[in-house]
Design an enzyme around this catalytic site. Sequence first.
Site, PDB file in Angstrom:
ATOM      1  N   ARG A 115     -11.764  -8.462   0.580  1.00  0.00           N
ATOM      2  CA  ARG A 115     -11.750  -8.392   2.039  1.00  0.00           C
ATOM      3  C   ARG A 115     -12.644  -7.247   2.520  1.00  0.00           C
ATOM      4  O   ARG A 115     -12.683  -6.182   1.906  1.00  0.00           O
ATOM      5  CB  ARG A 115     -10.319  -8.164   2.536  1.00  0.00           C
ATOM      6  CG  ARG A 115      -9.381  -9.353   2.315  1.00  0.00           C
ATOM      7  CD  ARG A 115      -7.940  -8.907   2.520  1.00  0.00           C
ATOM      8  NE  ARG A 115      -7.010 -10.023   2.616  1.00  0.00           N
ATOM      9  CZ  ARG A 115      -6.433 -10.613   1.564  1.00  0.00           C
ATOM     10  NH1 ARG A 115      -6.713 -10.201   0.329  1.00  0.00           N
ATOM     11  NH2 ARG A 115      -5.583 -11.611   1.738  1.00  0.00           N
ATOM     12  N   ARG A 133       2.069  -9.305   3.634  1.00  0.00           N
ATOM     13  CA  ARG A 133       1.098  -8.492   2.893  1.00  0.00           C
ATOM     14  C   ARG A 133       0.869  -7.189   3.647  1.00  0.00           C
ATOM     15  O   ARG A 133       0.498  -7.189   4.817  1.00  0.00           O
ATOM     16  CB  ARG A 133      -0.233  -9.229   2.727  1.00  0.00           C
ATOM     17  CG  ARG A 133      -1.239  -8.488   1.835  1.00  0.00           C
ATOM     18  CD  ARG A 133      -2.529  -9.286   1.692  1.00  0.00           C
ATOM     19  NE  ARG A 133      -3.443  -8.681   0.726  1.00  0.00           N
ATOM     20  CZ  ARG A 133      -4.362  -7.750   1.032  1.00  0.00           C
ATOM     21  NH1 ARG A 133      -4.465  -7.340   2.286  1.00  0.00           N
ATOM     22  NH2 ARG A 133      -5.145  -7.260   0.102  1.00  0.00           N
ATOM     23  N   HIS A 174      -8.873  -4.166   4.846  1.00  0.00           N
ATOM     24  CA  HIS A 174      -7.565  -4.525   4.290  1.00  0.00           C
ATOM     25  C   HIS A 174      -7.688  -5.048   2.855  1.00  0.00           C
ATOM     26  O   HIS A 174      -6.924  -5.916   2.422  1.00  0.00           O
ATOM     27  CB  HIS A 174      -6.847  -5.564   5.160  1.00  0.00           C
ATOM     28  CG  HIS A 174      -6.544  -5.087   6.551  1.00  0.00           C
ATOM     29  ND1 HIS A 174      -5.451  -4.316   6.855  1.00  0.00           N
ATOM     30  CD2 HIS A 174      -7.220  -5.247   7.714  1.00  0.00           C
ATOM     31  CE1 HIS A 174      -5.447  -4.040   8.145  1.00  0.00           C
ATOM     32  NE2 HIS A 174      -6.527  -4.594   8.692  1.00  0.00           N
ATOM     33  N   ASN A 187      -0.235  -4.533  12.450  1.00  0.00           N
ATOM     34  CA  ASN A 187      -0.409  -3.233  11.811  1.00  0.00           C
ATOM     35  C   ASN A 187       0.854  -2.398  11.966  1.00  0.00           C
ATOM     36  O   ASN A 187       1.794  -2.803  12.655  1.00  0.00           O
ATOM     37  CB  ASN A 187      -1.595  -2.470  12.438  1.00  0.00           C
ATOM     38  CG  ASN A 187      -2.941  -3.084  12.113  1.00  0.00           C
ATOM     39  OD1 ASN A 187      -3.134  -3.655  11.046  1.00  0.00           O
ATOM     40  ND2 ASN A 187      -3.881  -2.980  13.040  1.00  0.00           N
TER      41      ASN A 187
END
Length: 743
Positions: free
Chosen positions: A86, A127, A89, A163
């Site tokens: 990614r 995640r 992240h 977040n």
Amino acid sequence: MAEGLSTISSHLKSAMSSLTDDAKIKDLERDIIHPTSSPRPPLKRGIDADLRLSVSNGADVGPALLEDHIAREKITRFDHERIPERVVHARGAGAHGYFRVFDDRASKYTFAPVLTDSSRRTPIFIRFSTVQGSRGSADTVRDVRGFAMKLYTPEGNWDIVGNNIPVFFIQDAIKFPDFVHAVKPEPQNEVPQGQSAHNNFWDFVGLQPESAHMVMWAMSDRGIPRSYRMMQGFGVNTFSLINAKGERHFVKFHYIPELGAHSLIWDEALKLSGQDPDFHRKDLEEAIKSGCPPKWTFAIQVIAEKDEHNFEFDILDATKVWPTDLVPLEEIGEFVLNKTVDEYFPETEQVAFCTSHIVPGIGFSDDPLLQGRNFSYFDTQISRLGVNWEQLPINRPVCPVFNNHRDGKMQHRIHKSIVNYYPNRENEVNPVPPAEGGFTEYMQKVIGLKQRVRGAKFQEHYNQAQMFWNSMAPREKQHIINAFAFELSHCDDERVYKRYTTLLNQIDFDLATNVACKVNGVAPDKPARENSGKKDLYLSQHSLAPESPIIATRRIAILIADGFNEVEVSGVRAMFALGKATTWIIGPRRSMIYSAGQQIGKGSGLVADHSFEDQRSTMFDAVYVPSGAEHAKTLLKSGRVVHWIREAFGHCKTIGAVGEGVSVLQEAIEVPGVNFSSSSDSDTVISSYGVVTTGKYDLKAAATDVFKIAPDPKGFVSNFAYEISKHRCYERELDGLTDIVAY
């Protein structure tokens, strides 16, 4: 006792396993491979050979043969195992669990069953991640943490890509490439990794004042969480909820951790980055496997469409929060993570989230950051995983999927049909009307001109940054000042750090003055603007303390040497086990540590989990030194043990000792103002600046120490547990005691 605890642990693990027997886990089972040693697997595509085909006389090595298809295919396959990581992240950890709502209280806002049907238990995968660093960076860097949740509903997947901070650096997604370029390692040398302490980041945010609010959050303790399990979560963007009447409400999503929101000390975070760079991912796995699944309360803030413009800020601005005194939180559900992944790559690495994945009853808003995310997320998953990324096991829905998407790399759905379009003569794969559960767009009236412009409310950048600062506790403010000083001290271009210290005066005069003094910035003569004094106490982590003290999953290091009091240690460990804390024996070696009265080399004792050298106090929440004359003498001769205790004290952690162990603390800490138990014959407990001591903890004392997490003049474990439940004794910092100890 040990057998009893083992049985309890076994039952807990069994219970957790049964809880995860849900639709998504069953769906994944069809792709899980269970390797076996007997009988052997078929050779073709199994392990065909362990040696390369070559020319040999049986004694000497000869040339390898290119015709060896087994070796060639094995190496070629290995060469292609990696996929693009990614862009942001990249480093993450994940787990499975479930989501449920308490009742139908949200039905006045939405008809989405996932938010209104209390009989459902929706499978989820979450995640967690850092933002700036690569996949191989450390867990404990100062950074925003990703908190992305995929809900596998019967209506399709719903992804909330959030977040641990409720706002963002930019208002409009068009600036996202610039922000990422600026925060990532600098292009000329790929430095630094996993942190924002460099010229380019501070240059960008200094020239983009809309980021001021987010920067305050990132420089706060939120940027260095103690654990993923102790993080608050936010959906960040403004979404919509549509009810059965067709009415729209704007919504923000909040996740409140059961354990409270807690953070590391900065020195501790720095050290952990080298000592245990996987600290957070290991912590998550340890908690789930020990029978303490992390849990969050799911809450919403809701604004009726008619009230959209009734605030001094624009509710669609992703750099703004909705103050809770204006828009209260409504707790509507909870979610739990109770199963670790079976294999990291196919689950945590290949899971892909998309903000545009929603279900009927939930919609978007005109939030300009969200509008861009809805395009970018789908596109970036294609780049990383291919156009058929939604067919990967971890990403596919648990509901049936019918569409006319075809072909593309890695297509593995086989469609038994003679038509692949709509409309068609077979009347197949027809669009689902809203009345039958199909998705419908909210009928929003839009009037305006096509132009590149930002509204007046979007041009105010400092009010909420100031409110955040005002809402912090004294120790939180000092941590923010220190964080700014650390970051800006790593900027060697004076244009960068002088500009940002000038900007800080727009937020608060004292903040700007303190930071400027530390980094040779521009010290203001007077405030650039008046401080309104506005606060929202919900912004401080203090507001998120659990209703009742809790020590579950807290890690307690027990420092011992030969000659320790085993009866005392066993009793204390049993008490902590009642609170679901974990205890770890740390000794001079990772082998048998002999208890008092036992012959070294032949007697009994406890096997150490780790040695003083292979672990550090940074990896634990508290330190305990038991009684035992010979053991105490040995500990005092060890500089590493003395450092363990001093470091734990400097990091404001709870420290406890009994009997001769008290002398070890006295010698190690030597700080005026910290009081210790002075009588080895007394079971009276002294608690001073998070240091808990008593003269003895025998069977009589243990019998009266009924486990409760509260102060108690006679309960050593109760007092110790109470101090641990506070996470840290920050009074040490505020009173200057941590400045005296070298650690």
